[in-house]
Design an enzyme around this catalytic site. Structure first.
Site, PDB file in Angstrom:
ATOM      1  N   LYS A 114      61.945  26.796  65.999  1.00  0.00           N
ATOM      2  CA  LYS A 114      61.928  27.994  64.783  1.00  0.00           C
ATOM      3  C   LYS A 114      62.825  28.069  63.933  1.00  0.00           C
ATOM      4  O   LYS A 114      63.548  26.788  64.094  1.00  0.00           O
ATOM      5  CB  LYS A 114      62.427  29.032  65.953  1.00  0.00           C
ATOM      6  CG  LYS A 114      62.182  30.178  65.670  1.00  0.00           C
ATOM      7  CD  LYS A 114      60.829  30.899  66.080  1.00  0.00           C
ATOM      8  CE  LYS A 114      60.868  32.517  66.149  1.00  0.00           C
ATOM      9  NZ  LYS A 114      59.340  32.929  66.541  1.00  0.00           N
ATOM     10  N   GLY A 150      59.640  50.907  69.442  1.00  0.00           N
ATOM     11  CA  GLY A 150      59.203  49.337  68.184  1.00  0.00           C
ATOM     12  C   GLY A 150      57.666  49.293  67.632  1.00  0.00           C
ATOM     13  O   GLY A 150      56.267  49.024  68.386  1.00  0.00           O
ATOM     14  N   LYS A 153      54.706  45.890  62.789  1.00  0.00           N
ATOM     15  CA  LYS A 153      53.185  44.787  62.856  1.00  0.00           C
ATOM     16  C   LYS A 153      52.770  44.932  63.946  1.00  0.00           C
ATOM     17  O   LYS A 153      51.663  45.146  63.833  1.00  0.00           O
ATOM     18  CB  LYS A 153      53.921  43.746  61.938  1.00  0.00           C
ATOM     19  CG  LYS A 153      54.526  44.268  60.933  1.00  0.00           C
ATOM     20  CD  LYS A 153      54.309  42.347  60.330  1.00  0.00           C
ATOM     21  CE  LYS A 153      55.293  41.586  60.789  1.00  0.00           C
ATOM     22  NZ  LYS A 153      55.727  40.052  60.063  1.00  0.00           N
ATOM     23  N   VAL A 154      53.747  44.774  65.044  1.00  0.00           N
ATOM     24  CA  VAL A 154      52.519  44.550  67.030  1.00  0.00           C
ATOM     25  C   VAL A 154      52.547  45.670  67.457  1.00  0.00           C
ATOM     26  O   VAL A 154      51.386  46.513  67.509  1.00  0.00           O
ATOM     27  CB  VAL A 154      53.688  43.361  67.483  1.00  0.00           C
ATOM     28  CG1 VAL A 154      52.752  43.225  67.990  1.00  0.00           C
ATOM     29  CG2 VAL A 154      53.221  41.975  66.518  1.00  0.00           C
ATOM     30  N   GLY A 155      53.127  46.881  67.218  1.00  0.00           N
ATOM     31  CA  GLY A 155      53.578  48.111  68.018  1.00  0.00           C
ATOM     32  C   GLY A 155      52.874  48.617  67.341  1.00  0.00           C
ATOM     33  O   GLY A 155      51.841  49.721  67.875  1.00  0.00           O
TER      34      GLY A 155
END
Length: 369
Positions: free
Chosen positions: A86, A186, A189-191
């Site tokens: 990361k 949240g 983008k994903v939620g």
């Protein structure tokens, strides 16, 4: 432009035994970044780049160590021949992100010769990876126009949805979410994409986000979604499934103690505030809450970008991400049979694969070395 030598983690993180931690500083662009490589037992370390205004370099280091370790476990349990790494860039992406800074960062990634392969994360996007990719061969999550996989949020959300369906089957005997109420914390983008899958499956969605604009955008797209003021209100509301999809640390003791949901399954990384015996996962187990380990169910994104390394095929990547359903079901069965938390079960599977399939006694080196 200078890179620090390989340094060990600080004593507080010594037990993590990271292979390599590199501090990256570029005076000309203001770049301050840290790249953490936890393990290359299974192959090059793949993980995203987080651009975030950390309060201190110590906070950034703690985050990159935790996140890179999580990526090693995520890639292992997803069945990928990749290690875990990361990177974090310290700064406010809205103010500090420039093409010159991203290109300087790309040169640092390139200097590692492929031991670390980067992708998008919080604060970085497909367009940013296109810029980073101008300086390194080891940037994934680029735009389709540049030969990349595009937005990895697509299959991240799809994988979380599959993990949620598997959890529903484990708890209620059916993978359908029809008639269930899902609380999504949240809706970035994903939620947002996950919410669409849930609604298509007949679920009712209650959502919250610290960003009012994200909530407004969601309501425009899906006016049937209910909105609550904050996470505290969400976790105390009458929901069947809780989906943390923002930053980590979603499952502290207070949240677990008041949570009404029977299932926790979301896209956020590092959801458990306390790990190990007596930690957040054990607390959920005692309360009868089924926890779908975050690094298992949110692996769709890394599956998507890793497919770039083999000539990207969305259909192939989606088929593999769909396998998160069975992987989650297997972890939940194993946990039930062994009388342990799903977090422990998933860790054991990942550790076993790193030890038996990979080569833990030898670090991965670029081709020709």
């Amino acid at each position: 432009m200078t890179a620090s030598p390989v340094v060990p983690p600080s004593p507080d993180h010594a037990e993590d035994r990271h292979e390599q931690v590199v501090f990256c500083h570029d005076k000309a662009t203001g770049l301050r970044a840290i790249i953490g490589i936890y393990s290359t037992a299974l192959g090059p370390a793949l993980g995203g780049t987080r651009f975030y205004p950390y309060a201190s370099e110590e906070d950034a280091l703690a985050d990159v160590l935790r996140l890179s370790r999580g990526m090693a476990y995520k890639n292992a349990v997803a069945g990928l021949d990749l290690g875990g790494g990361k990177a974090v860039i310290i700064g406010d992406p809205a103010k500090d992100k420039t093409e010159a800074l991203l290109r300087a960062y790309g040169r640092f990634v390139e200097s590692l010769g492929g031991r670390y392969v980067t992708a998008c994360d919080v604060g970085t996007y497909v367009a940013d990876m296109d810029v980073v990719g101008k300086e390194t061969r080891f940037a994934t999550g680029r735009s389709e126009a540049n030969g990349g996989a595009g937005d990895s949020s697509v299959l991240t959300a799809w994988g979380v949805f599959q993990g949620m369906r598997a959890s529903a089957q484990h708890v209620w005997g059916t993978p359908s979410l029809h008639g269930r109420t899902v609380g999504v914390a949240g809706v970035g983008k994903v939620g947002r994409i996950l919410t669409g899958h849930l609604l298509e499956d007949g679920a009712h969605v209650v959502a919250t986000d610290v960003n009012p604009a994200a909530l407004e955008a969601l309501r425009v797209l899906h006016p049937q979604v209910d909105v609550v003021d904050d996470v505290e209100s969400l976790v105390r509301s009458d929901i069947d499934i809780y989906a943390p999809c923002a930053l980590g640390g979603a499952l502290d003791d207070l949240t677990v103690d008041v949570l009404s949901a029977q299932i926790v399954c979301g896209a956020a990384n590092n959801q458990l505030v306390t790990e190990g015996p007596g930690g957040s996962a054990d607390r959920m187990l005692k309360r009868g809450i089924t926890y779908a380990p975050d690094f298992l169910v949110n692996a769709g994104g890394v599956i998507q970008v890793s497919d770039e390394l083999h000539g990207f095929s969305f259909e192939r990547a989606k088929q593999r991400a769909t396998g998160i359903f069975e992987a989650t079901a297997s972890v939940l069965r194993m946990a039930e049979q062994e009388g342990t938390s799903p977090a422990v079960a998933a860790d054991r599977i990942a550790e076993r694969r790193m030890a038996t399939v990979g080569n833990p006694s030898r670090i991965w080196l670029p081709s020709g070395r």
